[in-house]
Write an enzyme that holds these catalytic residues in place. Structure first.
Site, PDB file in Angstrom:
ATOM      1  N   SER A 142       0.962  -1.040  -0.025  1.00  0.00           N
ATOM      2  CA  SER A 142       0.105  -0.145  -0.043  1.00  0.00           C
ATOM      3  C   SER A 142       0.881   1.226   0.226  1.00  0.00           C
ATOM      4  O   SER A 142       2.110   1.206   0.540  1.00  0.00           O
ATOM      5  CB  SER A 142      -0.942   0.110   1.325  1.00  0.00           C
ATOM      6  OG  SER A 142      -1.476   1.229   1.466  1.00  0.00           O
TER       7      SER A 142
ATOM      8  N   TYR B 252      -1.945  -1.683  10.017  1.00  0.00           N
ATOM      9  CA  TYR B 252      -1.897  -1.502   8.662  1.00  0.00           C
ATOM     10  C   TYR B 252      -0.817  -1.162   8.159  1.00  0.00           C
ATOM     11  O   TYR B 252      -0.081  -1.908   7.421  1.00  0.00           O
ATOM     12  CB  TYR B 252      -3.146  -0.788   8.257  1.00  0.00           C
ATOM     13  CG  TYR B 252      -3.290  -1.000   6.597  1.00  0.00           C
ATOM     14  CD1 TYR B 252      -4.176  -2.156   6.057  1.00  0.00           C
ATOM     15  CD2 TYR B 252      -2.858  -0.129   5.700  1.00  0.00           C
ATOM     16  CE1 TYR B 252      -4.466  -1.953   4.568  1.00  0.00           C
ATOM     17  CE2 TYR B 252      -3.159  -0.213   4.406  1.00  0.00           C
ATOM     18  CZ  TYR B 252      -3.841  -1.203   3.809  1.00  0.00           C
ATOM     19  OH  TYR B 252      -3.989  -1.155   2.631  1.00  0.00           O
TER      20      TYR B 252
HETATM   21  P1  NAD Z   1     -11.576  -5.785  -0.623  1.00  0.00           P
HETATM   22  O1  NAD Z   1     -12.058  -5.852   0.625  1.00  0.00           O
HETATM   23  O2  NAD Z   1     -12.351  -5.183  -1.758  1.00  0.00           O
HETATM   24  O3  NAD Z   1     -11.051  -7.199  -0.979  1.00  0.00           O
HETATM   25  C1  NAD Z   1     -10.341  -8.101  -0.447  1.00  0.00           C
HETATM   26  C2  NAD Z   1     -10.514  -9.605  -0.440  1.00  0.00           C
HETATM   27  O4  NAD Z   1      -9.516 -10.567   0.306  1.00  0.00           O
HETATM   28  C3  NAD Z   1     -11.831  -9.838  -0.301  1.00  0.00           C
HETATM   29  O5  NAD Z   1     -12.448 -10.729  -1.236  1.00  0.00           O
HETATM   30  C4  NAD Z   1     -11.836 -10.959   0.990  1.00  0.00           C
HETATM   31  O6  NAD Z   1     -12.772 -11.845   0.980  1.00  0.00           O
HETATM   32  C5  NAD Z   1     -10.612 -11.597   0.786  1.00  0.00           C
HETATM   33  N1  NAD Z   1      -9.825 -11.933   1.966  1.00  0.00           N
HETATM   34  C6  NAD Z   1     -10.056 -11.223   3.299  1.00  0.00           C
HETATM   35  N2  NAD Z   1      -9.288 -11.991   4.162  1.00  0.00           N
HETATM   36  C7  NAD Z   1      -8.839 -13.256   3.405  1.00  0.00           C
HETATM   37  C8  NAD Z   1      -8.322 -14.298   3.969  1.00  0.00           C
HETATM   38  N3  NAD Z   1      -7.809 -14.516   5.335  1.00  0.00           N
HETATM   39  N4  NAD Z   1      -8.034 -15.317   3.065  1.00  0.00           N
HETATM   40  C9  NAD Z   1      -8.244 -15.086   1.784  1.00  0.00           C
HETATM   41  N5  NAD Z   1      -9.130 -14.153   1.344  1.00  0.00           N
HETATM   42  C10 NAD Z   1      -9.258 -13.233   2.218  1.00  0.00           C
HETATM   43  O7  NAD Z   1     -10.046  -5.135  -0.506  1.00  0.00           O
HETATM   44  P2  NAD Z   1      -9.184  -4.213  -1.559  1.00  0.00           P
HETATM   45  O8  NAD Z   1      -9.379  -3.082  -1.423  1.00  0.00           O
HETATM   46  O9  NAD Z   1      -9.471  -4.914  -3.107  1.00  0.00           O
HETATM   47  O10 NAD Z   1      -7.992  -4.664  -1.118  1.00  0.00           O
HETATM   48  C11 NAD Z   1      -6.839  -5.627  -1.781  1.00  0.00           C
HETATM   49  C12 NAD Z   1      -5.809  -5.272  -1.304  1.00  0.00           C
HETATM   50  O11 NAD Z   1      -5.012  -4.060  -1.548  1.00  0.00           O
HETATM   51  C13 NAD Z   1      -5.334  -5.557   0.025  1.00  0.00           C
HETATM   52  O12 NAD Z   1      -4.150  -5.958   0.489  1.00  0.00           O
HETATM   53  C14 NAD Z   1      -5.238  -4.018   0.642  1.00  0.00           C
HETATM   54  O13 NAD Z   1      -4.676  -3.843   1.702  1.00  0.00           O
HETATM   55  C15 NAD Z   1      -4.546  -3.245  -0.565  1.00  0.00           C
HETATM   56  N6  NAD Z   1      -4.777  -2.020  -0.767  1.00  0.00           N
HETATM   57  C16 NAD Z   1      -6.086  -1.556  -1.007  1.00  0.00           C
HETATM   58  C17 NAD Z   1      -6.277  -0.068  -0.915  1.00  0.00           C
HETATM   59  C18 NAD Z   1      -7.599   0.459  -1.351  1.00  0.00           C
HETATM   60  O14 NAD Z   1      -7.511   1.660  -1.375  1.00  0.00           O
HETATM   61  N7  NAD Z   1      -8.542  -0.035  -1.741  1.00  0.00           N
HETATM   62  C19 NAD Z   1      -5.250   0.820  -0.920  1.00  0.00           C
HETATM   63  C20 NAD Z   1      -3.858   0.241  -0.625  1.00  0.00           C
HETATM   64  C21 NAD Z   1      -3.858  -1.337  -0.471  1.00  0.00           C
END
Ligand code: NAD
Length: 295
Positions: free
Chosen positions: A152, A165
């Protein structure tokens, strides 16, 4: 020690490749899975939410694309390892491992419980470690492969209110950069993706991702809007272009690179900016809901 297998093939970018995407049922993972399939890869959506993963796979598979859904909990090494082994046995290769599943717990550190910490570290850090441990020896054996870990901007810049985080995501950057150097001679590539803000369910602070305070949803949304969230499909296209070029640190949207540059140039200035800009602008809409918040 056993001899490594003779290299017989090379990584495919992306046509004909085999890719696992953890957390591929939603948000960023879902967009990555879609775009990988569009570019001709066979995709395994590995998610603990199997119902959503199956829905996603069925939708992407329309039009003849090769996608399957598998129930995997990234915090459980046995579950991750089993999935990787089955994919490898069935396909005879594994080109990409996207260790993408992640959650967020947002709040002042004084309000965290030790369980909040554990939850975040378990998914965001141990989940990536489990993925790396499961695929890296196999990729060394086959002589190629690309591990893509999702960190991130919170893994490059110290945002307040996201202590656990931030800790987990800094660790993912460190792990990835270290492994990238170590893996080069074995033909294995390692990249770390650092998203800015992307429009996904994670931002709502619902489900696995939690905001420690009771803030109305519209206020939360208003607050994230100030950070210009990116469209997840556009985000995924840009990420995959850079994965294809084997970039080490992938920051999307690109304008977030300014913050990384500032942090490296002057951490002191960055802390001041974080305090001023973050407290005054980013969480302006949340302040009233945070008990004991001092500004
Ligand atoms: P999201 O909540 O839309 O999707 C996350 C997915 O991970 C979900 O389908 C959930 O079921 C799955 N998940 C959660 N725990 C799990 C586990 N223990 N085993 C298997 N699957 C699991 O989130 P997102 O925004 O798409 O985030 C994806 C990645 O991107 C994450 O690592 C997040 O930290 C990172 N990220 C997101 C953002 C943002 O702005 N959305 C910014 C920086 C980093």
């Amino acid at each position: 020690m056993e001899a490594r297998a003779i290299r017989s093939d090379r990584i495919r970018v992306f046509k004909g490749a085999v890719a696992i995407v953890t957390g591929g049922a939603s948000g960023i993972g879902l967009s990555l899975a879609k775009e990988l399939a569009n570019r001709g890869a066979s995709v395994v959506i590995a998610d603990k939410n199997i119902a959503e993963a199956q829905k996603a796979a069925a939708k992407i598979a329309e039009g003849g694309r090769s996608v399957v859904a598998v129930e995997v909990d990234v915090t459980d090494y046995a579950s991750v390892e089993k999935n990787v082994r089955e994919v490898f046995d069935a396909e005879g290769r594994l080109d990409y491992m996207f260790n993408n599943a992640g959650i967020g717990v947002c709040g002042l550190m004084k309000d965290f419980t030790i369980d909040d910490w554990r939850k975040v570290i378990d998914v965001n850090l141990m989940g990536v470690i489990n993925g790396v441990q499961a695929v890296y020896p196999l990729m060394l054996d086959q002589g190629f492969g690309h591990i893509v870990n999702t960190s991130s901007m919170g893994g490059l810049v110290p945002f307040p209110l996201t202590g656990s985080y931030t800790a987990s995501k800094y660790a993912v950057v460190g792990l990835s950069k270290s492994l990238r150097v170590e893996a080069m001679d074995g033909g294995v590539r390692v990249s770390v993706v650092c998203p800015g803000v992307v429009r996904t369910p994670l931002l709502k602070g619902k489900g696995d991702s939690v905001l420690l305070y009771d803030v109305p949803e519209d206020k939360v949304e208003q607050s994230w809007k100030r950070t210009f969230p990116a469209d997840p499909d556009r985000f995924a296209r840009s990420v995959l272009d850079q994965v294809g070029r084997n970039k080490a640190v992938i920051i999307v949207p690109a304008w977030w690179k300014i913050l990384w540059w500032m942090e490296r140039s002057s951490p002191t200035l960055m802390s001041m900016l974080m305090k001023k800009q973050f407290y005054d602008v980013a969480i302006k809409d949340l302040k009233d809901y945070i008990p004991g918040f001092k500004k």
